[in-house]
Scaffold this motif. Structure first.
Motif, PDB file in Angstrom:
ATOM      1  N   VAL A  10     -50.824   9.778 -79.822  1.00 44.43           N
ATOM      2  CA  VAL A  10     -51.586  10.542 -78.826  1.00 44.43           C
ATOM      3  C   VAL A  10     -50.629  11.497 -78.118  1.00 44.43           C
ATOM      4  CG1 VAL A  10     -52.993  10.391 -76.735  1.00 44.43           C
ATOM      5  CG2 VAL A  10     -53.194   8.631 -78.511  1.00 44.43           C
ATOM      6  N   LEU A  11     -51.010  12.763 -78.119  1.00 45.15           N
ATOM      7  CA  LEU A  11     -50.186  13.771 -77.445  1.00 45.15           C
ATOM      8  C   LEU A  11     -50.830  14.061 -76.094  1.00 45.15           C
ATOM      9  CD1 LEU A  11     -47.743  15.131 -78.638  1.00 45.15           C
ATOM     10  CD2 LEU A  11     -49.140  17.066 -79.295  1.00 45.15           C
ATOM     11  N   GLY A  12     -50.183  13.621 -75.014  1.00 40.14           N
ATOM     12  CA  GLY A  12     -50.719  13.856 -73.676  1.00 40.14           C
ATOM     13  C   GLY A  12     -51.183  12.573 -73.009  1.00 40.14           C
ATOM     14  N   GLY A  13     -50.517  12.233 -71.900  1.00 35.99           N
ATOM     15  CA  GLY A  13     -50.842  10.984 -71.186  1.00 35.99           C
ATOM     16  C   GLY A  13     -51.636  11.235 -69.934  1.00 35.99           C
ATOM     17  N   GLY A  14     -52.692  12.072 -70.039  1.00 31.23           N
ATOM     18  CA  GLY A  14     -53.601  12.281 -68.921  1.00 31.23           C
ATOM     19  C   GLY A  14     -54.807  11.366 -69.078  1.00 31.23           C
ATOM     20  N   SER A  15     -55.918  11.775 -68.456  1.00 33.47           N
ATOM     21  CA  SER A  15     -57.108  10.922 -68.437  1.00 33.47           C
ATOM     22  C   SER A  15     -57.546  10.547 -69.855  1.00 33.47           C
ATOM     23  CB  SER A  15     -58.258  11.651 -67.740  1.00 33.47           C
ATOM     24  OG  SER A  15     -57.835  12.158 -66.503  1.00 33.47           O
ATOM     25  N   GLY A  16     -57.751  11.535 -70.716  1.00 34.33           N
ATOM     26  CA  GLY A  16     -58.256  11.266 -72.064  1.00 34.33           C
ATOM     27  C   GLY A  16     -57.260  10.524 -72.919  1.00 34.33           C
ATOM     28  N   GLY A  17     -55.984  10.934 -72.865  1.00 32.21           N
ATOM     29  CA  GLY A  17     -54.959  10.346 -73.730  1.00 32.21           C
ATOM     30  C   GLY A  17     -54.647   8.906 -73.381  1.00 32.21           C
ATOM     31  N   VAL A  18     -54.554   8.619 -72.077  1.00 32.68           N
ATOM     32  CA  VAL A  18     -54.232   7.245 -71.671  1.00 32.68           C
ATOM     33  C   VAL A  18     -55.386   6.312 -72.067  1.00 32.68           C
ATOM     34  CG1 VAL A  18     -53.917   5.697 -69.698  1.00 32.68           C
ATOM     35  CG2 VAL A  18     -52.632   7.829 -69.826  1.00 32.68           C
ATOM     36  N   ARG A  19     -56.634   6.769 -71.797  1.00 33.02           N
ATOM     37  CA  ARG A  19     -57.770   5.897 -72.115  1.00 33.02           C
ATOM     38  C   ARG A  19     -57.855   5.639 -73.627  1.00 33.02           C
ATOM     39  NH1 ARG A  19     -62.472   4.316 -69.485  1.00 33.02           N
ATOM     40  NH2 ARG A  19     -61.098   4.340 -67.673  1.00 33.02           N
ATOM     41  N   ALA A  20     -57.688   6.707 -74.425  1.00 35.90           N
ATOM     42  CA  ALA A  20     -57.811   6.538 -75.876  1.00 35.90           C
ATOM     43  C   ALA A  20     -56.707   5.635 -76.414  1.00 35.90           C
ATOM     44  CB  ALA A  20     -57.759   7.904 -76.558  1.00 35.90           C
ATOM     45  N   SER A  21     -55.477   5.837 -75.939  1.00 37.13           N
ATOM     46  CA  SER A  21     -54.364   5.047 -76.498  1.00 37.13           C
ATOM     47  C   SER A  21     -54.472   3.591 -76.053  1.00 37.13           C
ATOM     48  CB  SER A  21     -53.006   5.650 -76.113  1.00 37.13           C
ATOM     49  OG  SER A  21     -52.917   5.798 -74.730  1.00 37.13           O
ATOM     50  N   ARG A  22     -54.879   3.380 -74.804  1.00 37.97           N
ATOM     51  CA  ARG A  22     -55.006   2.012 -74.306  1.00 37.97           C
ATOM     52  C   ARG A  22     -56.069   1.261 -75.104  1.00 37.97           C
ATOM     53  NH1 ARG A  22     -57.808  -0.535 -69.856  1.00 37.97           N
ATOM     54  NH2 ARG A  22     -58.781   1.354 -69.091  1.00 37.97           N
TER      55      ARG A  22
END
Ligand code: FAD
Length: 466
Positions: A10-22
């Motif tokens: 996942v490129l980007g640890g904002g709202s979308g990236g953190v939720r998807a990776s978690r």
């Protein structure tokens, strides 16, 4: 089958990236999250969270005035210390950065610090480090946009919204350029902290895309509170003066002198230089990544969510999109397209705006015959404070089905009210069902279930009331 370092990068640890990776990691996917800035992205660091904290802080100006009507007094003049609020805001953001880090750590997401670039169909490069992944998610968000110095000489002396959160001290005189929700909110916040604020906007009023009545009433309410609104106007030049102040030139030929100019003139996807072209990921002319209903880009194993796809630029939307991707890739769920109708949203101006569903103009186009219900009243607390402020509410109803298809509010707590009503609207609630709902008395929200009389425009040749 090729062996990749990860199932999911996942490129980007904002709202979308953190939720998807978690979520992907919790479903068992070997997941890496690449973040070049601070975990939490725009929302946590330079968006929703610090903005709402500042909004709370600036509202005390009004509360301190209003309390007098209720018999309260404070000896001496209340003062505000920006440094204190900034330090507390910073501490809270740092705490949240840590919360995000531990949430990711708990499910074994590997956080890779640095700016990532696509470097092959399945490869992300971070500095000298190369990671390979079976699937890649682009959740790189957006960044503030302002014109270049060819269009606006002196633009380098201006701020963007990110700078507001880092201001060393409060400016006394400010120009806010723009008419969207960020411009409106920042103007309200700075005004609350005591700045003399001019909001300069090309349009004929604020909040393009919102219901026209609400746009108009918000402008009135802001003016009543002392903001100077310059519509149909734009900034043409900025000169820095010897004492550090800024001389602005506006298109109406005025030249106000101010301490700061905030350019809240839009945001653009943060896709420049991340290697989209090299791997064939298609983006539009503004850099927004093109995706299908399953958030798949033109390269089938590369996905994109959040602000970078430029649908609805809101944190809860980015979260929802990230979850759709994680579920379909790693939880064997069929992709479910997101239904973007009836997504509620708020604007944290003073007073707030809350809105859900169709504007009157959109509803007329889509449904043909509609009914309108409107109400404007003085909020109960101001019967005592005597503040010249009103709450405005509007319901838009599809006449054929009686469904409430639009709800719009300007007034205190509009965001909180709208969130609750959005559930009913998403379930297709009709006006008759609104009417049979018993209100909570005394609240402002009860008005939304007691608006019985259809609003009909007064014809222009109607004789004036005596
Ligand atoms: P972001 O949160 O922007 O995250 C993207 C992340 O990717 C960032 O951390 C960035 O550093 C990182 N990144 C970018 N490029 C790379 C790269 N090449 N390599 C590694 N990392 C990279 N929304 C609301 O719902 N309510 C609000 O009240 C609200 N208020 C806002 C106020 C302001 C001032 C702003 C600017 C925005 C506000 N928003 C609000 C919008 C909301 O913040 C965004 O919609 C949301 O953050 C989008 O999430 P995202 O995951 O798409 O992107």
């Amino acid at each position: 089958m090729p062996d990749y370092d990860y199932d999911f990068i996942v490129l980007g640890g904002g709202s979308g990236g953190v939720r998807a990776s978690r979520m992907a990691a919790s479903f068992g996917a070997r997941t890496a999250l690449v973040e070049g800035g601070r975990l939490g992205g725009t929302c946590v660091n330079v968006g929703c969270v610090p903005k709402k904290l500042l909004s709370y802080g600036s509202h005390y100006a009004e509360d301190l005035e209003d309390m007098k009507g209720f018999g309260w007094s404070i000896e001496g003049t209340p003062t505000f210390d920006w440094a204190t609020l900034k330090a507390r805001k910073d501490a809270e953001i740092t705490r949240l950065n840590g919360v995000y880090a531990s949430i990711l750590d708990n499910v074994d997401v590997e956080v890779v610090e640095g700016w990532g670039v696509l470097d092959g169909a399945h490869t992300v490069r971070v500095g000298d480090h190369r990671l390979t992944g079976r699937y890649i998610l682009l959740a790189v968000g957006g960044t503030p946009w302002r014109p270049g110095s060819d269009l606006l000489p002196g633009v380098e002396h201006t701020w963007v919204s990110d700078d507001i959160f880092e201001m060393p001290e409060l400016p006394r005189r400010v120009i806010v350029v723009g008419g969207g929700y960020i411009a409106s909110e920042m103007a309200s916040i700075l005004h609350g902290f005591g700045a003399d604020v001019r909001l300069v906007c090309r349009g004929d009023t604020l909040l393009r895309g919102f219901d026209d009545d609400i746009r108009h009433e918000l402008g009135n309410e802001l003016r009543k509170r002392g903001l100077h609104l310059h519509f149909g106007c734009h900034l043409t030049r900025v000169d820095k003066q010897a004492d550090g102040s800024l001389q602005a030139r506006l298109s109406d030929d005025t030249t106000p002198e101010v301490d700061a100019i905030l350019m809240a003139t839009g945001r653009v996807p943060r896709t420049k230089g991340i290697g989209l072209e090299a791997v064939g990921v298609q983006a539009d002319e503004f850099g927004a990544i093109q995706v299908n209903d399953a958030f798949q880009t033109s390269v089938p194993h590369i996905y994109a969510v959040g602000d970078v796809i430029n649908r609805l630029q809101l944190t809860p939307v980015a979260l929802a999109e990230g979850m759709v991707v994680a579920r379909q890739l790693f939880h064997n769920e069929e992709s479910k397209a997101i239904d973007y109708r009836f997504v509620p949203t708020a604007v944290f101006t003073h007073p707030e705006v809350g809105t859900c569903g169709y504007t009157e103009a959109e509803a007329r186009k889509k449904f043909g015959k509609i009914r309108l219900y409107k109400s404007s009243f003085r909020p109960m607390r101001h019967t005592i404070t005597k503040r010249n402020a009103r709450t405005h509410m509007k319901l838009v109803v599809d006449d054929a089905t009686d469904q409430v298809v639009g709800l719009h509010i300007v007034g205190p707590d509009a965001g909180e009210m709208t969130q609750g009503f959005a559930v009913a609207m998403r379930c297709g609630a009709t006006k008759a069902q609104f009417d049979t709902t018993i209100g909570i008395h005394p609240t402002a929200a009860e008005e939304l279930v007691t608006m019985r009389t259809e609003w009909v425009p007064v014809p222009e040749d109607h004789p004036p009331r005596s």
